[in-house]
Structures are given as C-alpha cells and as structure tokens.
Design a protein around this motif. Structure first.
Motif, PDB file in Angstrom:
ATOM      1  N   VAL A  37     -13.435  -8.974   0.440  1.00  0.00           N
ATOM      2  CA  VAL A  37     -13.581  -9.109  -1.015  1.00  0.00           C
ATOM      3  C   VAL A  37     -12.331  -9.827  -1.520  1.00  0.00           C
ATOM      4  O   VAL A  37     -11.401 -10.073  -0.751  1.00  0.00           O
ATOM      5  CB  VAL A  37     -13.698  -7.719  -1.718  1.00  0.00           C
ATOM      6  CG1 VAL A  37     -14.945  -6.966  -1.259  1.00  0.00           C
ATOM      7  CG2 VAL A  37     -12.454  -6.860  -1.498  1.00  0.00           C
ATOM      8  N   TYR A  38     -12.302 -10.122  -2.823  1.00  0.00           N
ATOM      9  CA  TYR A  38     -11.090 -10.697  -3.408  1.00  0.00           C
ATOM     10  C   TYR A  38      -9.994  -9.644  -3.498  1.00  0.00           C
ATOM     11  O   TYR A  38     -10.262  -8.475  -3.772  1.00  0.00           O
ATOM     12  CB  TYR A  38     -11.379 -11.226  -4.822  1.00  0.00           C
ATOM     13  CG  TYR A  38     -11.442 -12.731  -4.874  1.00  0.00           C
ATOM     14  CD1 TYR A  38     -12.610 -13.391  -4.542  1.00  0.00           C
ATOM     15  CD2 TYR A  38     -10.320 -13.481  -5.216  1.00  0.00           C
ATOM     16  CE1 TYR A  38     -12.666 -14.784  -4.561  1.00  0.00           C
ATOM     17  CE2 TYR A  38     -10.366 -14.863  -5.245  1.00  0.00           C
ATOM     18  CZ  TYR A  38     -11.539 -15.513  -4.914  1.00  0.00           C
ATOM     19  OH  TYR A  38     -11.584 -16.876  -4.927  1.00  0.00           O
ATOM     20  N   LYS A  57      -4.850  -3.260 -12.923  1.00  0.00           N
ATOM     21  CA  LYS A  57      -6.107  -2.631 -12.536  1.00  0.00           C
ATOM     22  C   LYS A  57      -6.405  -1.352 -13.292  1.00  0.00           C
ATOM     23  O   LYS A  57      -7.532  -0.870 -13.286  1.00  0.00           O
ATOM     24  CB  LYS A  57      -6.063  -2.258 -11.036  1.00  0.00           C
ATOM     25  CG  LYS A  57      -6.230  -3.403 -10.085  1.00  0.00           C
ATOM     26  CD  LYS A  57      -6.566  -2.896  -8.676  1.00  0.00           C
ATOM     27  CE  LYS A  57      -7.845  -2.125  -8.611  1.00  0.00           C
ATOM     28  NZ  LYS A  57      -8.614  -2.231  -7.377  1.00  0.00           N
ATOM     29  N   ASN A  63      -3.164   6.335  -5.701  1.00  0.00           N
ATOM     30  CA  ASN A  63      -4.078   5.633  -4.789  1.00  0.00           C
ATOM     31  C   ASN A  63      -3.349   4.471  -4.115  1.00  0.00           C
ATOM     32  O   ASN A  63      -3.077   3.449  -4.735  1.00  0.00           O
ATOM     33  CB  ASN A  63      -5.298   5.133  -5.573  1.00  0.00           C
ATOM     34  CG  ASN A  63      -6.454   4.744  -4.651  1.00  0.00           C
ATOM     35  OD1 ASN A  63      -6.314   4.804  -3.423  1.00  0.00           O
ATOM     36  ND2 ASN A  63      -7.558   4.340  -5.227  1.00  0.00           N
ATOM     37  N   THR A  99      -8.667  -2.002   8.576  1.00  0.00           N
ATOM     38  CA  THR A  99      -7.369  -1.559   8.067  1.00  0.00           C
ATOM     39  C   THR A  99      -6.928  -0.321   8.832  1.00  0.00           C
ATOM     40  O   THR A  99      -7.700   0.634   8.961  1.00  0.00           O
ATOM     41  CB  THR A  99      -7.493  -1.236   6.561  1.00  0.00           C
ATOM     42  OG1 THR A  99      -7.807  -2.441   5.859  1.00  0.00           O
ATOM     43  CG2 THR A  99      -6.197  -0.651   6.019  1.00  0.00           C
ATOM     44  N   VAL A 101      -4.360   2.868   9.257  1.00  0.00           N
ATOM     45  CA  VAL A 101      -3.369   3.739   8.621  1.00  0.00           C
ATOM     46  C   VAL A 101      -2.441   4.237   9.718  1.00  0.00           C
ATOM     47  O   VAL A 101      -2.873   4.847  10.698  1.00  0.00           O
ATOM     48  CB  VAL A 101      -4.048   4.904   7.870  1.00  0.00           C
ATOM     49  CG1 VAL A 101      -3.007   5.895   7.359  1.00  0.00           C
ATOM     50  CG2 VAL A 101      -4.898   4.372   6.715  1.00  0.00           C
ATOM     51  N   THR A 118       2.462   7.504   5.354  1.00  0.00           N
ATOM     52  CA  THR A 118       1.653   6.576   6.149  1.00  0.00           C
ATOM     53  C   THR A 118       1.485   5.278   5.358  1.00  0.00           C
ATOM     54  O   THR A 118       1.689   5.257   4.146  1.00  0.00           O
ATOM     55  CB  THR A 118       0.254   7.161   6.421  1.00  0.00           C
ATOM     56  OG1 THR A 118      -0.366   7.470   5.175  1.00  0.00           O
ATOM     57  CG2 THR A 118       0.338   8.410   7.292  1.00  0.00           C
ATOM     58  N   ARG A 122      -3.549  -4.488   7.308  1.00  0.00           N
ATOM     59  CA  ARG A 122      -4.544  -5.282   8.023  1.00  0.00           C
ATOM     60  C   ARG A 122      -4.168  -6.761   8.014  1.00  0.00           C
ATOM     61  O   ARG A 122      -3.401  -7.222   7.160  1.00  0.00           O
ATOM     62  CB  ARG A 122      -5.952  -5.069   7.469  1.00  0.00           C
ATOM     63  CG  ARG A 122      -6.332  -5.888   6.247  1.00  0.00           C
ATOM     64  CD  ARG A 122      -7.791  -5.580   5.875  1.00  0.00           C
ATOM     65  NE  ARG A 122      -8.284  -6.446   4.818  1.00  0.00           N
ATOM     66  CZ  ARG A 122      -9.059  -7.514   5.010  1.00  0.00           C
ATOM     67  NH1 ARG A 122      -9.423  -7.888   6.239  1.00  0.00           N
ATOM     68  NH2 ARG A 122      -9.467  -8.246   3.998  1.00  0.00           N
ATOM     69  N   ALA A 142      -2.313  -5.624  -1.488  1.00  0.00           N
ATOM     70  CA  ALA A 142      -3.420  -6.047  -2.342  1.00  0.00           C
ATOM     71  C   ALA A 142      -4.577  -5.060  -2.298  1.00  0.00           C
ATOM     72  O   ALA A 142      -5.155  -4.821  -1.243  1.00  0.00           O
ATOM     73  CB  ALA A 142      -3.927  -7.427  -1.924  1.00  0.00           C
ATOM     74  N   PRO A 143      -4.922  -4.515  -3.452  1.00  0.00           N
ATOM     75  CA  PRO A 143      -6.184  -3.792  -3.559  1.00  0.00           C
ATOM     76  C   PRO A 143      -7.285  -4.800  -3.856  1.00  0.00           C
ATOM     77  O   PRO A 143      -7.005  -5.992  -4.039  1.00  0.00           O
ATOM     78  CB  PRO A 143      -5.952  -2.884  -4.767  1.00  0.00           C
ATOM     79  CG  PRO A 143      -5.042  -3.675  -5.641  1.00  0.00           C
ATOM     80  CD  PRO A 143      -4.185  -4.522  -4.730  1.00  0.00           C
ATOM     81  N   ARG A 194     -12.991   4.995   5.231  1.00  0.00           N
ATOM     82  CA  ARG A 194     -13.938   4.174   4.464  1.00  0.00           C
ATOM     83  C   ARG A 194     -14.672   3.262   5.442  1.00  0.00           C
ATOM     84  O   ARG A 194     -14.046   2.471   6.150  1.00  0.00           O
ATOM     85  CB  ARG A 194     -13.182   3.319   3.440  1.00  0.00           C
ATOM     86  CG  ARG A 194     -14.101   2.426   2.608  1.00  0.00           C
ATOM     87  CD  ARG A 194     -13.350   1.645   1.555  1.00  0.00           C
ATOM     88  NE  ARG A 194     -12.533   0.593   2.141  1.00  0.00           N
ATOM     89  CZ  ARG A 194     -11.686  -0.175   1.465  1.00  0.00           C
ATOM     90  NH1 ARG A 194     -11.529   0.018   0.177  1.00  0.00           N
ATOM     91  NH2 ARG A 194     -10.987  -1.111   2.067  1.00  0.00           N
TER      92      ARG A 194
HETATM   93  O1  TXA Z   1     -11.126  -5.333   2.393  1.00  0.00           O
HETATM   94  C1  TXA Z   1     -10.236  -4.708   1.831  1.00  0.00           C
HETATM   95  O2  TXA Z   1      -9.733  -3.677   2.333  1.00  0.00           O
HETATM   96  C2  TXA Z   1      -9.740  -5.222   0.472  1.00  0.00           C
HETATM   97  C3  TXA Z   1      -9.113  -6.597   0.711  1.00  0.00           C
HETATM   98  C4  TXA Z   1      -8.470  -7.138  -0.518  1.00  0.00           C
HETATM   99  O3  TXA Z   1      -8.223  -6.528   1.783  1.00  0.00           O
HETATM  100  N1  TXA Z   1      -8.818  -4.305  -0.105  1.00  0.00           N
HETATM  101  C5  TXA Z   1      -9.198  -3.119  -0.614  1.00  0.00           C
HETATM  102  O4  TXA Z   1      -8.176  -2.383  -1.188  1.00  0.00           O
HETATM  103  O5  TXA Z   1     -10.335  -2.712  -0.592  1.00  0.00           O
HETATM  104  P1  TXA Z   1      -8.427  -1.116  -2.118  1.00  0.00           P
HETATM  105  O6  TXA Z   1      -7.117  -0.790  -2.678  1.00  0.00           O
HETATM  106  O7  TXA Z   1      -9.512  -1.389  -3.057  1.00  0.00           O
HETATM  107  O8  TXA Z   1      -8.816   0.016  -1.126  1.00  0.00           O
HETATM  108  C6  TXA Z   1      -7.843   0.527  -0.232  1.00  0.00           C
HETATM  109  C7  TXA Z   1      -8.293   1.841   0.315  1.00  0.00           C
HETATM  110  C8  TXA Z   1      -8.259   2.909  -0.743  1.00  0.00           C
HETATM  111  O9  TXA Z   1      -9.378   3.744  -0.564  1.00  0.00           O
HETATM  112  C9  TXA Z   1      -6.974   3.649  -0.426  1.00  0.00           C
HETATM  113  O10 TXA Z   1      -7.024   4.990  -0.852  1.00  0.00           O
HETATM  114  C10 TXA Z   1      -6.897   3.532   1.085  1.00  0.00           C
HETATM  115  O11 TXA Z   1      -7.374   2.243   1.349  1.00  0.00           O
HETATM  116  N2  TXA Z   1      -5.517   3.649   1.583  1.00  0.00           N
HETATM  117  C11 TXA Z   1      -4.484   2.810   1.377  1.00  0.00           C
HETATM  118  N3  TXA Z   1      -3.368   3.283   1.953  1.00  0.00           N
HETATM  119  C12 TXA Z   1      -3.688   4.443   2.534  1.00  0.00           C
HETATM  120  C13 TXA Z   1      -2.965   5.412   3.296  1.00  0.00           C
HETATM  121  N4  TXA Z   1      -1.679   5.286   3.563  1.00  0.00           N
HETATM  122  N5  TXA Z   1      -3.632   6.495   3.732  1.00  0.00           N
HETATM  123  C14 TXA Z   1      -4.952   6.628   3.472  1.00  0.00           C
HETATM  124  N6  TXA Z   1      -5.687   5.756   2.764  1.00  0.00           N
HETATM  125  C15 TXA Z   1      -5.074   4.684   2.301  1.00  0.00           C
END
Ligand code: TXA
Ligand code: MG
Length: 339
Positions: A37-38, A57, A63, A99, A101, A118, A122, A142-143, A194
């Motif tokens: 995604v973007y 956002k 999060n 991705t 962790v 943690t 990716r 980047a989210p 996820r």
């Molecule tokens: O495809 C993707 O993953 C996209 C593109 C832009 O790379 N990014 C994305 O980011 O979907 P976001 O922020 O929408 O989702 C990230 C997910 C969230 O559910 C967040 O809680 C989880 O990853 N996450 C991030 N860091 C974490 C950590 N240290 N432990 C557990 N979950 C984590």
C-alpha cells in the motif's frame, strides 16, 4: 513467489524520488508507493519527523510504526538481534511484503516503536520505495498513508483525498493492495500479528509452525470500539460468507434499503444470484476475478464506493493464502459479519 520488477526508473519518477529524499533528509514527511500500500514516510531516526506522521494521521501514540530499509544488512541498524528464523525469512521473502518484529536496537527513537522493546522492519519490493530509502540515506518509518481508522491508500489520489497538499506524493503503482504480513519473532512459536501478502502457509514451509493472533479471527464484529476501528469507509459494510444469505438479507432489508444506495460486491463472477440482485434494483460489482485481484481492488473499492454508497455488501472468500488477509481487512471494515 518472490519477484523482482523491472528496475527501470523514468526521469519523471527519478525527479519525484529525488525531491522526496530531500524532504525526508530535511525532516519532512513523504507519501510513497510500496508493493503493498502507500506509505507515509519520515526519517526513522528523527524523532520530530516521526512525530509529524502521528499528527498527520491522527494516529494513537501507542501504535508503533514499521521501519523500511533498502538493504537486508540494514536490519542491524534497527534491530538488536536477528534470530535464525528471521534470517531464513529475510533470505526467502525480502524484498517483499513481510514485516518482522525483532528486538529493538536502542538507536531507534521510542516514538517509532511506541516505547516497546521490539521493532518492526521490512524491505519493500518496490523500485520507488527502495530508491527513496537509498537516496534519503536513512531507514524510513512509514505507516499506511491513510487517516487513522480509514482504509489504506493504494493510489496517489487516495493519499490526496486524505492529506490534500499537506504531503508530497511520489506517484507509482501498488501491486498487492493489502498491507504486509506482520510476524513477531521475539516469541516462540512466532506469531502472525497481521495476515498479508506472505501467507501463513508460505512462512510455515520455511520455519515450521506459527500462530495467528486470535483477535484477527473474530467471528462477529459488531460496532467495533474506537480503539479497534480499522479500514472503515464512509458507508456501512456487511460481510457474508455466501450468496444465498446475501439474497435473503437484501429481501429482508428491502424496505430499509429503499432510500439507500446499496452496492453488492461479489467475488469472481456475477452469476444467477447477481442477476437477481440487479433485478431487485441494487448495484453489483465484481470484487476480483482472483484472490490477488480482490486484494488489489479492496481498498480502492472501500474508498471510492464509500463516497457513493450508503451500504456495501461483500461476498467473503476462503481464508487461505492471501484470502486470510482479505478477510481480516473485510471483518475489520464491517459493521456486521454474517456466518
Ligand atoms: O505493508 C505495510 O506494512 C505498509 C507499508 C507502507 O509498508 N505499512 C503499514 O503500516 O501497514 P501500519 O502502520 O499501517 O501498520 C503497522 C502494523 C500495525 O498494526 C502496528 O501495530 C504493527 O504493525 N507494529 C509495528 N511495530 C510493531 C511492534 N514493535 N510490535 C508489534 N506490532 C508492531
Ligand atoms: Mg495502517
């Protein structure tokens, strides 16, 4: 399953990437395409820059964000340790929609990881994303590029709808359409937090049994609490597992829906039931001819149809392969799931 796309970058793309990299280096935020995604990116090591992402956002501070790198070995810039199973998955699936962790490297600001010990990291499989990270010279946190709680952006115009002129957008194509698979490797067995582009089956082939987070599997999601609201378009979404139930539902709701714009999204083909639904006066769309197709269309459908329809009814798919990721997003987007 890993593929490398044509790495050719056009002069126009190059110009946009250079501008984006400059913005990132100067502590700004840039929207850029990845294969999933973007993303809405900033220098992962710049606390103030990362703060801007949360503000734009409207994202809750608890999060955490994913950090994007352009070279496999850069995982050590953000992770303290890379266990054996992580190494195997990196070799197999990076660059790609997976991705990991991992234990966090202290160099990563706490705002990125929401104070967790943690870090999520990716390496995207997208020429523009990779070049942007490379030219920026830093890992990019980047989210997904959406307002918190809304469907993720898969096209430049979605980003524009959400953020207007507040962020610079690098134009490009998204191939997969749903976000990366997130897997926590700091626990044993590893757990998929996820589901996404890399399926449970593909991961298990490499590293053996993994768990899938239970609440991504909720059978009935009524009105989800604000905290867990996700992918919610501007219309009411209902999810069904079969067409006969959709027909029955439409019949029973006919009077309620008489003054509403209703869209029914059927998987693969319109068919006999679809024709009946049309005769009832409702609009029909095919969500995708294949699961891959569906994944790619999903957020566009939620965003674009969300502007036009009061109600969107989806026919669900089998929770296998990328189907698990599709159903995860659909359940979260739905007001009600009918099994
Ligand atoms: O495809 C993707 O993953 C996209 C593109 C832009 O790379 N990014 C994305 O980011 O979907 P976001 O922020 O929408 O989702 C990230 C997910 C969230 O559910 C967040 O809680 C989880 O990853 N996450 C991030 N860091 C974490 C950590 N240290 N432990 C557990 N979950 C984590
Ligand atoms: Mg997101």
């Amino acid at each position: 399953m890993r593929f490398y796309e044509n790495p050719y970058i056009s002069p126009k793309e190059e110009e946009q990437i250079k501008k984006g990299a400059e913005i990132i280096r100067n502590g700004g935020v840039v929207a850029f395409p990845t294969e999933t995604v973007y993303g809405l990116g900033a220098n992962a090591f710049d606390e103030n820059a990362v703060k801007k992402i949360f503000e734009l956002k409207g994202r809750p501070q608890d999060n955490p964000l994913i950090i994007h790198i352009a070279k496999k070995e850069d995982v050590f810039l953000v992770a303290r340790e890379v266990p054996k199973n992580a190494e195997i998955l990196i070799e197999k699936f990076w660059p790609g929609p997976l991705t990991l962790v991992l234990p966090k490297n202290p160099s990563v600001p706490d705002i990125v990881t929401a104070n967790l010990d943690t870090v999520a990291v990716r390496m995207p499989n997208h020429k523009i994303a990779l070049k942007l990270i490379e030219l920026s010279g830093v890992p990019i946190s980047a989210p997904s590029a959406n307002i918190s709680g809304k469907p993720s952006a898969t096209k430049p115009e979605h980003v524009k709808k959400y953020f207007g002129d507040k962020v610079f957008i690098i134009e490009g194509e998204v191939k997969i359409g749903i976000e990366s698979t997130v897997i926590d490797l700091t626990v044993s067995p590893p757990i998929i937090l996820r589901p996404g582009g890399i399926s449970k089956e593909m991961i298990e082939k490499e590293v053996g049994g993994v768990d899938v987070l239970a609440h991504s599997d909720v059978k009935v999601a009524k009105s989800p609490g604000v905290k867990y609201k996700h992918y919610a378009p501007d219309s009411d979404v209902y999810l069904f597992m079969n067409r006969k139930d959709i027909l029955r539902f439409l019949e029973s709701e006919r009077s309620n829906f008489s003054d509403k714009k209703v869209l029914v999204a059927l998987f693969k083909y319109v068919g006999e039931e679809g024709e009946k639904i049309k005769l009832m006066g409702f609009d029909i769309v095919v969500s995708g001819r294949t699961l891959e197709d569906f994944a790619k269309n999903l957020f566009n459908l939620l965003i674009v149809a969300g502007e036009k329809y009061d109600v969107i009814i989806f026919e669900g798919v089998e929770e296998r392969g990328i189907g698990l990721g599709i159903m995860n997003r659909l359940k979260k987007a739905s007001k009600k799931v009918f099994y």
